[in-house]
Design a protein around this motif. Structure first.
Motif, PDB file in Angstrom:
ATOM      1  N   THR A   1       8.094 -22.580 -16.893  1.00 60.58           N
ATOM      2  CA  THR A   1       7.079 -22.471 -17.909  1.00 60.58           C
ATOM      3  C   THR A   1       6.619 -23.704 -18.406  1.00 60.58           C
ATOM      4  N   THR A   2       7.547 -24.691 -18.633  1.00 63.41           N
ATOM      5  CA  THR A   2       7.481 -25.954 -19.241  1.00 63.41           C
ATOM      6  C   THR A   2       7.037 -27.000 -18.280  1.00 63.41           C
ATOM      7  N   GLY A   3       6.870 -26.678 -17.022  1.00 65.88           N
ATOM      8  CA  GLY A   3       6.433 -27.510 -15.982  1.00 65.88           C
ATOM      9  C   GLY A   3       7.592 -28.445 -15.250  1.00 65.88           C
ATOM     10  N   ARG A   4       8.856 -28.186 -15.647  1.00 67.84           N
ATOM     11  CA  ARG A   4      10.024 -29.120 -15.358  1.00 67.84           C
ATOM     12  C   ARG A   4      10.994 -28.333 -14.045  1.00 67.84           C
TER      13      ARG A   4
ATOM     14  N   GLU B   1      21.476 -17.494 -15.260  1.00 66.35           N
ATOM     15  CA  GLU B   1      20.643 -18.466 -15.488  1.00 66.35           C
ATOM     16  C   GLU B   1      19.277 -18.254 -15.509  1.00 66.35           C
ATOM     17  N   GLY B   2      18.764 -17.137 -15.401  1.00 60.01           N
ATOM     18  CA  GLY B   2      17.361 -16.594 -15.631  1.00 60.01           C
ATOM     19  C   GLY B   2      16.511 -17.072 -16.592  1.00 60.01           C
ATOM     20  N   PRO B   3      17.078 -17.156 -17.798  1.00 63.07           N
ATOM     21  CA  PRO B   3      16.310 -17.554 -19.201  1.00 63.07           C
ATOM     22  C   PRO B   3      16.135 -19.011 -18.905  1.00 63.07           C
ATOM     23  N   ALA B   4      17.235 -19.596 -18.406  1.00 58.09           N
ATOM     24  CA  ALA B   4      17.026 -21.249 -18.282  1.00 58.09           C
ATOM     25  C   ALA B   4      16.062 -21.607 -17.415  1.00 58.09           C
ATOM     26  N   ALA B   5      16.149 -20.852 -16.260  1.00 56.66           N
ATOM     27  CA  ALA B   5      15.155 -20.991 -15.052  1.00 56.66           C
ATOM     28  C   ALA B   5      13.847 -21.060 -15.383  1.00 56.66           C
ATOM     29  N   PHE B   6      13.504 -19.751 -16.024  1.00 55.45           N
ATOM     30  CA  PHE B   6      12.036 -19.364 -16.658  1.00 55.45           C
ATOM     31  C   PHE B   6      11.640 -20.558 -17.490  1.00 55.45           C
ATOM     32  N   ALA B   7      12.572 -21.022 -18.330  1.00 56.86           N
ATOM     33  CA  ALA B   7      12.165 -22.007 -19.269  1.00 56.86           C
ATOM     34  C   ALA B   7      11.506 -23.375 -18.650  1.00 56.86           C
TER      35      ALA B   7
END
Length: 75
Positions: free
Chosen positions: A61-64, A52-58
């Protein structure tokens, strides 16, 4: 990958890095220091599998991320 200390290195072996710039905030830092000294500073990590790394990074980076510390695990 994100670099906090210098310019991010160029892409290598399919790994891309980004620069992360943080604006200092003296008031927030003072509040964190007070909480740490008083023993009331609490962290709320959110363990996630590496997949789930890519989703966590997103989310970050989007402040969510909601102020949470995201920790990626191998599980």
């Amino acid at each position: 990958m994100t670099s906090l200390t210098s310019d991010a290195p160029p892409q290598e072996r399919g790994i891309t890095s980004w620069d992360l710039y943080i604006e200092p905030n003296a008031a927030q830092l003072a509040q964190l220091a007070e909480q740490a000294a008083a023993g009331t500073l609490r962290l709320a990590p959110e363990p996630l599998p590496l997949s789930e790394g890519p989703a966590a990074f997103a989310r970050v980076t989007t402040g969510r991320a909601g102020g949470k510390k995201i920790v990626l695990t191998r599980a």
